[in-house]
Design an enzyme around this catalytic site. Structure first.
Site, PDB file in Angstrom:
ATOM      1  N   TRP A  64      44.042  32.091  27.467  1.00 17.06           N
ATOM      2  CA  TRP A  64      43.425  32.196  27.670  1.00 17.06           C
ATOM      3  C   TRP A  64      42.427  33.153  27.001  1.00 17.06           C
ATOM      4  O   TRP A  64      41.248  32.555  27.238  1.00 17.06           O
ATOM      5  CB  TRP A  64      43.470  33.169  28.718  1.00 17.06           C
ATOM      6  CG  TRP A  64      44.952  33.067  30.125  1.00 17.06           C
ATOM      7  CD1 TRP A  64      45.848  33.256  29.785  1.00 17.06           C
ATOM      8  CD2 TRP A  64      44.723  31.974  31.366  1.00 17.06           C
ATOM      9  NE1 TRP A  64      46.754  33.001  30.600  1.00 17.06           N
ATOM     10  CE2 TRP A  64      46.034  32.021  32.127  1.00 17.06           C
ATOM     11  CE3 TRP A  64      43.705  30.933  31.080  1.00 17.06           C
ATOM     12  CZ2 TRP A  64      46.373  30.961  32.477  1.00 17.06           C
ATOM     13  CZ3 TRP A  64      43.930  30.204  32.128  1.00 17.06           C
ATOM     14  CH2 TRP A  64      45.631  30.331  32.946  1.00 17.06           C
TER      15      TRP A  64
ATOM     16  N   ASP B  82      38.822  41.189  28.449  1.00 19.27           N
ATOM     17  CA  ASP B  82      40.068  40.158  29.117  1.00 19.27           C
ATOM     18  C   ASP B  82      41.016  41.217  29.597  1.00 19.27           C
ATOM     19  O   ASP B  82      41.586  40.573  29.018  1.00 19.27           O
ATOM     20  CB  ASP B  82      40.068  38.526  29.050  1.00 19.27           C
ATOM     21  CG  ASP B  82      41.136  38.294  30.217  1.00 19.27           C
ATOM     22  OD1 ASP B  82      41.402  38.659  31.247  1.00 19.27           O
ATOM     23  OD2 ASP B  82      41.236  36.839  30.415  1.00 19.27           O
TER      24      ASP B  82
ATOM     25  N   LYS C 244      46.654  39.607  40.169  1.00 18.40           N
ATOM     26  CA  LYS C 244      47.581  40.138  39.315  1.00 18.40           C
ATOM     27  C   LYS C 244      47.898  41.872  39.501  1.00 18.40           C
ATOM     28  O   LYS C 244      49.197  42.411  40.258  1.00 18.40           O
ATOM     29  CB  LYS C 244      46.953  40.296  37.546  1.00 18.40           C
ATOM     30  CG  LYS C 244      46.636  39.002  37.138  1.00 18.40           C
ATOM     31  CD  LYS C 244      48.060  37.579  36.952  1.00 18.40           C
ATOM     32  CE  LYS C 244      47.160  37.016  35.892  1.00 18.40           C
ATOM     33  NZ  LYS C 244      47.823  36.176  36.130  1.00 18.40           N
TER      34      LYS C 244
END
Length: 353
Positions: free
Chosen positions: A100, A166, A190
């Site tokens: 990511w 992030d 999440k």
């Protein structure tokens, strides 16, 4: 019977959230309308949006006038682009800790020089780099938790430039000083809610650094001015996020949730280290509290173990295709009983070989 869901995302949610969300699909707040059909300009949804934004700031202890909260389309992947489009003037620094962060770097390179200050790619991202220096740049970007590899940043650098993070897979899972960040973003699926939206917490002071001529849809300033409703927002995803934030508050907030999360992580890692059939992927000092990654020492036992955990009504234990093995994702709403069941299943394999 509900399964024990260890999926890395979409995550499991509290039963109360499932029930409230399901009821709202049929009839929201006794309005005679489904949450799926109420107008996004109605007073009912404006109230949902405002409460969700306020609760997100409250959870992060940012409920002052210095930060704004946004719920936006496109998930964290859109934020890879928006961060660079808004703030990368010449150079930005990135900490490369996995897939990511690599994707964020790729987007940054479209707008300027994206410098990797450190990378753990040399060992397939099984650790978090340390003792790196950050040059004078427009901003520093990091990923707090790496779902694929099961690593997590335990501390953040003290720097005099904007820090962007992030936090898609560990936001609101433990107490940290959110004030140290200038911008935080997180895909909702999440620890916040379901798929379809991303949460952005942004310091107002950072808005002064937005570049000119950023397209309206991609400008943070646009979305703040329109209170996260510049275009039709993902109504249902934001409503589910609100329900989940309310639930988190009722549980005692982040402090209470962190205590439970630490117990869950301790349980699974203790078994990974004790059980002679398994070994962990991430370096111990960098292990994630959210995603435990592990392997069988003898791959010939895979079918037997897979059969055991599937019969135990466990779901989502497969590791990411990038590294294989197994991954137990233990987000806020996952019960300690689910982790205990997984541990028992690992012990059952050991007893029956």
């Amino acid at each position: 019977m509900r399964k024990h869901n260890f999926c890395a995302g979409p995550c499991t949610l509290p039963q109360s959230v499932f029930k409230e969300a399901a009821a709202a699909v049929e009839n929201y707040n006794n309005s005679g309308l489904s949450i799926l059909e109420i107008s996004h300009r109605s007073d009912a949804f404006v109230a949902i949006m405002e409460e969700a934004r306020a609760l997100a700031l409250e959870m992060a202890d940012l409920q002052n006038k210095d930060y704004e909260a946004l719920f936006l389309h496109g998930g964290a992947s859109m934020q890879f682009l928006m961060v660079a489009y808004n703030f990368l003037q010449k150079k930005a620094a990135y900490l490369d800790t996995g897939v990511w962060s690599s994707k964020a770097i790729k987007e940054g390179e479209l707008f300027g020089e994206a410098i990797k200050v450190a990378s753990s790619k040399d060992e397939n991202y099984n650790y978090v780099p340390k003792n790196y220096s950050i040059p004078e740049v427009d901003y520093f970007h990091c990923t707090s938790n790496n779902t694929i590899y099961g690593t997590q940043l335990k501390e953040f650098p003290q720097i005099g430039i904007p820090m962007i993070c992030d936090m898609s897979s560990d936001i609101f899972s433990k107490k940290i000083d959110y004030n140290q960040f200038d911008l935080i973003y997180a895909g909702a699926q999440k620890n916040i809610g379901t798929t379809g939206t991303a949460l952005v917490l942004i310091k107002k002071e950072l808005l002064k650094k937005i570049k000119p001529n950023v397209p309206s849809m991609l400008s943070y300033q646009t979305h703040i001015e329109r209170k996260s409703m510049f275009n039709t927002p993902p109504v249902y995803a934001i409503y589910v996020a609100l329900l989940n934030l309310r639930w988190l508050e009722k549980q005692g907030g982040i402090s209470a949730t962190e205590s439970k999360n630490r117990k869950k992580a301790a349980l699974i890692y203790k078994e990974i280290d004790r059980n002679p059939l398994f070994y962990g992927f991430a370096k111990k000092e960098d292990r994630s509290m959210m995603n435990a990654t592990f392997f069988l020492k003898d791959e010939s036992l895979s079918d037997k173990f897979n059969d055991l955990w599937q019969k135990a009504e466990i779901n989502g234990l497969e590791g990411h295709r990038t590294i294989g093995g197994y991954r137990a994702s233990m987000y806020n709403a996952l019960s300690i009983e689910s982790v205990e069941l997984l541990v028992q299943t690992m012990q059952e394999l050991e007893k029956n070989i």
